[in-house]
Design a protein around this motif. Sequence first.
Motif, PDB file in Angstrom:
ATOM      1  N   VAL A 178       0.854  -1.193   0.000  1.00  0.00           N
ATOM      2  CA  VAL A 178       0.000   0.000   0.000  1.00  0.00           C
ATOM      3  C   VAL A 178       0.889   1.243   0.000  1.00  0.00           C
ATOM      4  CG1 VAL A 178      -1.868   1.234   1.156  1.00  0.00           C
ATOM      5  CG2 VAL A 178      -1.774  -1.278   1.270  1.00  0.00           C
ATOM      6  N   LYS A 179       0.918   1.943  -1.119  1.00  0.00           N
ATOM      7  CA  LYS A 179       1.767   3.119  -1.259  1.00  0.00           C
ATOM      8  C   LYS A 179       1.161   4.352  -0.613  1.00  0.00           C
ATOM      9  CE  LYS A 179       5.132   1.267  -3.637  1.00  0.00           C
ATOM     10  NZ  LYS A 179       6.489   1.147  -3.033  1.00  0.00           N
ATOM     11  N   ALA A 180      -0.155   4.441  -0.621  1.00  0.00           N
ATOM     12  CA  ALA A 180      -0.835   5.590  -0.024  1.00  0.00           C
ATOM     13  C   ALA A 180      -2.310   5.270   0.120  1.00  0.00           C
ATOM     14  CB  ALA A 180      -0.655   6.840  -0.877  1.00  0.00           C
ATOM     15  N   ILE A 181      -2.920   5.943   1.079  1.00  0.00           N
ATOM     16  CA  ILE A 181      -4.373   5.940   1.204  1.00  0.00           C
ATOM     17  C   ILE A 181      -4.844   7.349   0.917  1.00  0.00           C
ATOM     18  CG2 ILE A 181      -6.305   5.740   2.813  1.00  0.00           C
ATOM     19  CD1 ILE A 181      -4.858   3.410   4.106  1.00  0.00           C
ATOM     20  N   THR A 182      -5.754   7.470  -0.042  1.00  0.00           N
ATOM     21  CA  THR A 182      -6.335   8.767  -0.375  1.00  0.00           C
ATOM     22  C   THR A 182      -7.806   8.738   0.006  1.00  0.00           C
ATOM     23  OG1 THR A 182      -6.725   8.008  -2.655  1.00  0.00           O
ATOM     24  CG2 THR A 182      -4.690   9.236  -2.210  1.00  0.00           C
ATOM     25  N   CYS A 195     -13.707  10.915   7.124  1.00  0.00           N
ATOM     26  CA  CYS A 195     -13.081   9.832   6.361  1.00  0.00           C
ATOM     27  C   CYS A 195     -11.579   9.804   6.594  1.00  0.00           C
ATOM     28  CB  CYS A 195     -13.345  10.008   4.867  1.00  0.00           C
ATOM     29  SG  CYS A 195     -15.040   9.720   4.341  1.00  0.00           S
ATOM     30  N   THR A 196     -10.967  10.974   6.536  1.00  0.00           N
ATOM     31  CA  THR A 196      -9.513  11.080   6.685  1.00  0.00           C
ATOM     32  C   THR A 196      -9.079  10.674   8.084  1.00  0.00           C
ATOM     33  OG1 THR A 196      -9.518  12.861   5.054  1.00  0.00           O
ATOM     34  CG2 THR A 196      -7.563  12.651   6.453  1.00  0.00           C
ATOM     35  N   LYS A 197      -9.815  11.132   9.072  1.00  0.00           N
ATOM     36  CA  LYS A 197      -9.508  10.774  10.455  1.00  0.00           C
ATOM     37  C   LYS A 197      -9.644   9.269  10.671  1.00  0.00           C
ATOM     38  CE  LYS A 197     -10.628  12.329  15.161  1.00  0.00           C
ATOM     39  NZ  LYS A 197     -11.482  13.252  15.960  1.00  0.00           N
ATOM     40  N   ASN A 198     -10.667   8.673  10.058  1.00  0.00           N
ATOM     41  CA  ASN A 198     -10.859   7.230  10.203  1.00  0.00           C
ATOM     42  C   ASN A 198      -9.732   6.447   9.549  1.00  0.00           C
ATOM     43  OD1 ASN A 198     -13.205   7.560  11.638  1.00  0.00           O
ATOM     44  ND2 ASN A 198     -14.570   7.172   9.923  1.00  0.00           N
ATOM     45  N   ALA A 199      -9.254   6.920   8.398  1.00  0.00           N
ATOM     46  CA  ALA A 199      -8.128   6.245   7.743  1.00  0.00           C
ATOM     47  C   ALA A 199      -6.903   6.251   8.657  1.00  0.00           C
ATOM     48  CB  ALA A 199      -7.813   6.923   6.416  1.00  0.00           C
ATOM     49  N   LEU A 200      -6.647   7.367   9.293  1.00  0.00           N
ATOM     50  CA  LEU A 200      -5.518   7.456  10.223  1.00  0.00           C
ATOM     51  C   LEU A 200      -5.715   6.524  11.420  1.00  0.00           C
ATOM     52  CD1 LEU A 200      -5.098  11.332  10.163  1.00  0.00           C
ATOM     53  CD2 LEU A 200      -3.441   9.679   9.268  1.00  0.00           C
ATOM     54  N   ASP A 242       3.387   4.172   8.702  1.00  0.00           N
ATOM     55  CA  ASP A 242       4.298   4.484   7.603  1.00  0.00           C
ATOM     56  C   ASP A 242       3.540   4.768   6.308  1.00  0.00           C
ATOM     57  OD1 ASP A 242       3.773   1.565   7.995  1.00  0.00           O
ATOM     58  OD2 ASP A 242       4.693   1.431   6.003  1.00  0.00           O
ATOM     59  N   VAL A 243       2.285   4.342   6.233  1.00  0.00           N
ATOM     60  CA  VAL A 243       1.470   4.571   5.031  1.00  0.00           C
ATOM     61  C   VAL A 243       0.874   5.978   5.120  1.00  0.00           C
ATOM     62  CG1 VAL A 243      -0.508   3.804   3.678  1.00  0.00           C
ATOM     63  CG2 VAL A 243       0.930   2.114   4.852  1.00  0.00           C
ATOM     64  N   PRO A 244       1.124   6.837   4.141  1.00  0.00           N
ATOM     65  CA  PRO A 244       0.605   8.203   4.221  1.00  0.00           C
ATOM     66  C   PRO A 244      -0.876   8.286   3.865  1.00  0.00           C
ATOM     67  CG  PRO A 244       1.798   7.921   2.176  1.00  0.00           C
ATOM     68  CD  PRO A 244       1.977   6.633   2.947  1.00  0.00           C
ATOM     69  N   VAL A 245      -1.556   9.263   4.440  1.00  0.00           N
ATOM     70  CA  VAL A 245      -2.969   9.517   4.167  1.00  0.00           C
ATOM     71  C   VAL A 245      -3.101  10.909   3.565  1.00  0.00           C
ATOM     72  CG1 VAL A 245      -5.266   9.809   5.174  1.00  0.00           C
ATOM     73  CG2 VAL A 245      -3.746   8.001   6.030  1.00  0.00           C
ATOM     74  N   HIS A 246      -3.759  10.980   2.405  1.00  0.00           N
ATOM     75  CA  HIS A 246      -3.889  12.234   1.674  1.00  0.00           C
ATOM     76  C   HIS A 246      -5.363  12.550   1.446  1.00  0.00           C
ATOM     77  CE1 HIS A 246       0.428  12.552   0.459  1.00  0.00           C
ATOM     78  NE2 HIS A 246       0.372  11.264   0.767  1.00  0.00           N
ATOM     79  N   PRO A 247      -5.881  13.619   2.041  1.00  0.00           N
ATOM     80  CA  PRO A 247      -7.280  13.998   1.803  1.00  0.00           C
ATOM     81  C   PRO A 247      -7.478  14.482   0.372  1.00  0.00           C
ATOM     82  CG  PRO A 247      -6.351  15.112   3.735  1.00  0.00           C
ATOM     83  CD  PRO A 247      -5.215  14.498   2.996  1.00  0.00           C
ATOM     84  N   GLY A 248      -8.660  14.167  -0.168  1.00  0.00           N
ATOM     85  CA  GLY A 248      -8.966  14.560  -1.533  1.00  0.00           C
ATOM     86  C   GLY A 248     -10.164  15.472  -1.628  1.00  0.00           C
ATOM     87  N   CYS A 249     -11.093  15.113  -2.487  1.00  0.00           N
ATOM     88  CA  CYS A 249     -12.233  15.972  -2.802  1.00  0.00           C
ATOM     89  C   CYS A 249     -13.303  15.899  -1.715  1.00  0.00           C
ATOM     90  CB  CYS A 249     -12.821  15.576  -4.152  1.00  0.00           C
ATOM     91  SG  CYS A 249     -11.660  15.798  -5.512  1.00  0.00           S
ATOM     92  N   ASP A 250     -13.861  17.048  -1.380  1.00  0.00           N
ATOM     93  CA  ASP A 250     -14.840  17.105  -0.296  1.00  0.00           C
ATOM     94  C   ASP A 250     -16.276  17.129  -0.798  1.00  0.00           C
ATOM     95  OD1 ASP A 250     -14.989  19.634  -1.336  1.00  0.00           O
ATOM     96  OD2 ASP A 250     -14.520  20.679   0.538  1.00  0.00           O
ATOM     97  N   GLY A 251     -16.474  16.783  -2.061  1.00  0.00           N
ATOM     98  CA  GLY A 251     -17.812  16.712  -2.627  1.00  0.00           C
ATOM     99  C   GLY A 251     -17.739  16.247  -4.061  1.00  0.00           C
ATOM    100  N   PRO A 252     -18.886  15.986  -4.679  1.00  0.00           N
ATOM    101  CA  PRO A 252     -18.898  15.497  -6.057  1.00  0.00           C
ATOM    102  C   PRO A 252     -18.544  16.584  -7.066  1.00  0.00           C
ATOM    103  CG  PRO A 252     -21.129  15.892  -5.308  1.00  0.00           C
ATOM    104  CD  PRO A 252     -20.243  16.105  -4.112  1.00  0.00           C
ATOM    105  N   MET A 253     -18.333  16.182  -8.302  1.00  0.00           N
ATOM    106  CA  MET A 253     -17.989  17.133  -9.354  1.00  0.00           C
ATOM    107  C   MET A 253     -19.132  18.100  -9.631  1.00  0.00           C
ATOM    108  SD  MET A 253     -15.907  14.621 -11.969  1.00  0.00           S
ATOM    109  CE  MET A 253     -14.970  15.939 -12.729  1.00  0.00           C
ATOM    110  N   ILE A 254     -20.364  17.586  -9.525  1.00  0.00           N
ATOM    111  CA  ILE A 254     -21.556  18.397  -9.760  1.00  0.00           C
ATOM    112  C   ILE A 254     -22.563  18.084  -8.656  1.00  0.00           C
ATOM    113  CG2 ILE A 254     -23.519  18.817 -11.309  1.00  0.00           C
ATOM    114  CD1 ILE A 254     -21.687  18.093 -13.657  1.00  0.00           C
ATOM    115  N   GLY A 255     -23.176  19.100  -8.092  1.00  0.00           N
ATOM    116  CA  GLY A 255     -24.223  18.883  -7.106  1.00  0.00           C
ATOM    117  C   GLY A 255     -23.700  18.823  -5.681  1.00  0.00           C
ATOM    118  N   GLU A 256     -24.592  18.454  -4.775  1.00  0.00           N
ATOM    119  CA  GLU A 256     -24.288  18.406  -3.352  1.00  0.00           C
ATOM    120  C   GLU A 256     -23.885  17.005  -2.915  1.00  0.00           C
ATOM    121  OE1 GLU A 256     -24.256  21.104  -1.415  1.00  0.00           O
ATOM    122  OE2 GLU A 256     -24.802  22.313  -3.166  1.00  0.00           O
ATOM    123  N   ALA A 257     -23.104  16.943  -1.855  1.00  0.00           N
ATOM    124  CA  ALA A 257     -22.671  15.653  -1.312  1.00  0.00           C
ATOM    125  C   ALA A 257     -23.833  14.917  -0.661  1.00  0.00           C
ATOM    126  CB  ALA A 257     -21.558  15.860  -0.295  1.00  0.00           C
TER     127      ALA A 257
END
Length: 325
Positions: free
Chosen positions: A38-42, A53-58, A68-83
């Motif tokens: 596992v190179k990373a968790i995003t 989500c990010t806190k749970n991954a950690l 040793d596996v890094p955690v990188h937060p990503g998008c906080d919602g969809p491309m279009i519309g509300e989460a």
Amino acid sequence: MTAEAKPSKPKSIIIDCDPGVDDALAILFALGSPELDVKAITTVCGNVPLEVCTKNALKILELAKRTDVPVHPGCDGPMIGEAIFGKFHGAGGLGNLVLPDPVALPSEQHAVDKMAELLKVAKGNNEKLTVCTLGPMTNLALLIKLHPDLLSAIDCLVSMGGAYRIAGNRTLTSEFNILADPHAANIVYSAGLDYVALPLDATHQAMTSPERIAHFEGGATGTPLAATHRLLTGWNRNDPRRYGGDGGPMHDPLVTLYLVAPELFKTEAAHIFVECDSKLCYGQTVADWYGQSGEEANAKVVQKVDADGVFSLLSERIRSLSQAG
């Protein structure tokens, strides 16, 4: 005398996820499997908001003693519309499992940038990475749009999402991960990747039961095995009319299990379409099994699962991870 075969190199993977009870199990299985690196968790907004989500991954990584596996937060919602958010994971995302707040912090580097970085390194070394998506595919869709030159470094994409020959689990027609960002899914399906889909058709075959949960008994407090047992005992949909009995479906763990033991799964090739307009069928995945659309197949869709084999291997690897810690 023949020389002993050298052990194969572990498969390098990125896990893009929205933990999530079943995401946690998928991650723990991967960490307990020597075949996977596992190179990373995003993380991506999905079952719960991105920050959770990010806190749970950690938390999961600290449980497994794999910070040793890094955690990188990503998008906080969809491309279009509300989460939209999941309905079965509880406010904290991990059901009835309570883990200590993580000591480690997530990386400040965005998930898409980390994916691109890893793929660029792999491409430069003439290597490839496997991408696993366990939630909405927003991060991956952005990667595809921003870095199309790096897609050749993706060996395979394996994702949980969609519903074909059975009904949706969030609407009449749609599975949650696709419904949460159908436009992202449509971009991913059109990218020409070597793609394996694990839809509800597959995950509803791998249901928990008292007998299967018993595989995870006996773990010492604070170990991944004990945590998994607690997660599974709370993962009961209480809907025998829909599922044919008590228990809950194993969605996301099938992704990482597929990478280790593809012989437990049977796939069918199809071209997948995503409905992005219809109000009634928004987020629906439609499979052309017989070439009626004239489009070439763009996915291998898992349709049969050896459920007993899945639970046996899942317990073996999480037990091993617990003993290693």
